[in-house]
Design a protein around this motif. Sequence first.
Motif, PDB file in Angstrom:
ATOM      1  N   GLN A 142      25.445  -2.184  68.926  1.00  0.00           N
ATOM      2  CA  GLN A 142      24.708  -1.327  68.933  1.00  0.00           C
ATOM      3  C   GLN A 142      25.061   0.138  69.407  1.00  0.00           C
ATOM      4  N   GLN A 143      24.533   1.138  69.006  1.00  0.00           N
ATOM      5  CA  GLN A 143      24.852   2.293  69.467  1.00  0.00           C
ATOM      6  C   GLN A 143      25.263   2.471  70.947  1.00  0.00           C
ATOM      7  N   GLY A 144      24.408   1.967  71.807  1.00  0.00           N
ATOM      8  CA  GLY A 144      24.599   2.179  73.170  1.00  0.00           C
ATOM      9  C   GLY A 144      25.982   1.580  73.612  1.00  0.00           C
ATOM     10  N   ILE A 145      26.258   0.519  73.165  1.00  0.00           N
ATOM     11  CA  ILE A 145      27.369  -0.149  73.572  1.00  0.00           C
ATOM     12  C   ILE A 145      28.668   0.551  73.355  1.00  0.00           C
TER      13      ILE A 145
ATOM     14  N   GLY B 278      28.700   3.634  72.596  1.00  0.00           N
ATOM     15  CA  GLY B 278      28.779   5.039  73.520  1.00  0.00           C
ATOM     16  C   GLY B 278      29.396   4.553  75.025  1.00  0.00           C
ATOM     17  N   SER B 279      28.857   3.836  75.427  1.00  0.00           N
ATOM     18  CA  SER B 279      29.248   3.413  76.713  1.00  0.00           C
ATOM     19  C   SER B 279      30.817   3.180  76.859  1.00  0.00           C
TER      20      SER B 279
END
Lengths: 411, 296
Positions: free
Chosen positions: B153-156, B158-159
Amino acid sequence: MAAPCNSMSIVGAEQKPRLGCNTSFQKKSRSKLVSIPGTRPSVQNGQLIVSTGVTSLDYVIGGGLAVGTLLLIEEDKYDSYSRMLLKYFLAEGVVCGHNLFIASARDHPEDILQELPAPILDDIASTRVEEGQTKLCDPEGQDSMKIAWRYQNLPKVQTALASSSRFGHYYDVSRTMDAEMRQTTKCNSFFLPDELPINSATEPSQMNEGYMALLRSIQAVIRREGFDGATPQYKSRNILRIGLHSLGSALWGDDICCKENPSNASSLTTFLYGLRALLRSSLSVGVVTVPSHLIQNRAIMGRVTKLCDTAIALESFKGLKGETNPLYKDYHGLLHVKQIPHLNCLVCEVPDTKDLAFKLKRKQFTIERLHLPPDLSDTVSRLNKPDLAESAKLLSPSCGSTATGKKHLDF
Amino acid sequence: MLLDIMQVTEGGGFVIIQDSVDCCGRQLLKSFINAALKREEIIHVLGFEVCEDELRAGLDSRGIQRLYFHDGFTDPLGWTECPALTVHQFTPQEISARLGHSEQPKSVMLVIDSLSWILRHHPPAVVCQRLQELRRGGALKSILALLHSDMHQQGIVGSVCHLATVVISVSPGTGAKHAVAKTTRRTKSGRVTREEEYFTVSEDLTVTIEAQTIHSGKAQAEPEEFEADPAANLTFNLRLSEVEREAKEKLSLPFVFSQEKKSALLHHRPGAGRILYEPDANDDFDQEDPDDDLNV
């Protein structure tokens, strides 16, 4: 219309002196006010406020941070300016002799403390800046104003934000604070990897372990150092400044940055409720930075904003060379004021303009009104954006020189 | 900038090579390893995706003994009796123990091939914490990781990239051989630089930059567009000769005053008349209606 109005006012004027003798109003005696260094009562609502360390930011959020409230800073993409604001906030605490509490999961709090900017303690710097501005203004006005010369002595639009009276200090970002100065303040630090040994087994609870430990630590400091108003004070009171860096990031063990539907979505909000309760009942003020661009669920960010009192967001132009509008070239980013607290009143102090930009000069960080030069070119059209930008760019040094410089005709 | 990063990685660096199914980043990863071997660095590879022989193929033969391969490929989940490395052993303690086998205090580079595999088997927050712990430990000079960004996922993504000092995302270019590398580097002082480059990786794992991105070139070219001169084809004369120009400059226009007169008009002299107005109590001055006092 005018006659009754006049007579009314005459009656009022006659009655005034008689009323003045036996009024019940009394001037507030000065001795009752608490005097803590680095604080002052707010002009709007009488709340005790402290400075954020950036004078122009104080002005934007209505004078300063009220004691007992929490400021939320939404980090810019690379966390450079938000980190700087946090350091300003802490440096102001050092200069005013406040106690500090620094928490971080990424860098050691000691490292943050060592990077604090050096204060400019004498007033020479600010006056020098003003002098420079007037000097700059004069010759330019003489040269460029050919036709509209009658306006040349009018004051320029003041982009810099500052309140009339001096509050807070200025800092030199290029130098770091002396070690001796840092030693004078009492600093409590919280570094997550030191406090919590990393283990993969996490039992499900309302709040994750890191936040729980942080809240306990803050509570312990407030109790121990006597910042809560409950205990009787035998010595002079002081303010506790709490700076929490990059809360909600994955390093705190929180997964709101990773998933749309995180398993412990209420973890950060629960922590903020607890923190608010602690702040409200003590002489402390908090600043939290949150990497909001990483948080996937907008609803969580909305809840976090509501739980903080003041909320600002930084949008930096860093690493976007050539992708931003050329009109922004003088600035390093935009500042959005998301929320201003309503403290003991129905309305809040509304900033006079919402278009704010920040820039990092050689030495200091300032927030200014976004002020564009007027667009005077003949070829301007709304559809042609780069053309407009170019003309604005050309216009900015001085009006007169460009008008003659780029003309095809001699008339 | 890609070559700079390959040559000099300062201590504490964390480089992520992001690729997708369209464009594989492993060749670039191998050329990074090769460059480090030539610098005589010690390299530990946590390999989960390709076998040892495949990774070693093509690398610099002189420095190959400084490369230690920790085999997570044959048995990543520990199903057999004695697995060499499993995913669950990705903890700072375990990894520093493995690094300790070769006890040279020289510069050690940790290569993770790939981070995606680890992220599939651990919660992302834990992976981030452990990576940060590894960096802080001081045993490593740098960490280099491959990440298949389209797997998460994009969030992972990004993090994880939020932790990195350098993020190189690889995507296919226009030609068959080229690929585009978007490099974002941030230094400790907070400076951020971004660049887009076309590159090719040759057989012997050397990277050549084909061209800088067209993006910056386009921005340069735009303002120089030709503007038509309106006075080009005219039946009458609009130009001025030198003599005419001089005459024109000499002419003083009406209401254009000399410098002295201007300043005299702008500055208040002591003798000049001024309007002094002090509003009194009966003065009901309304900003909105200037004709308030007129009884109409």
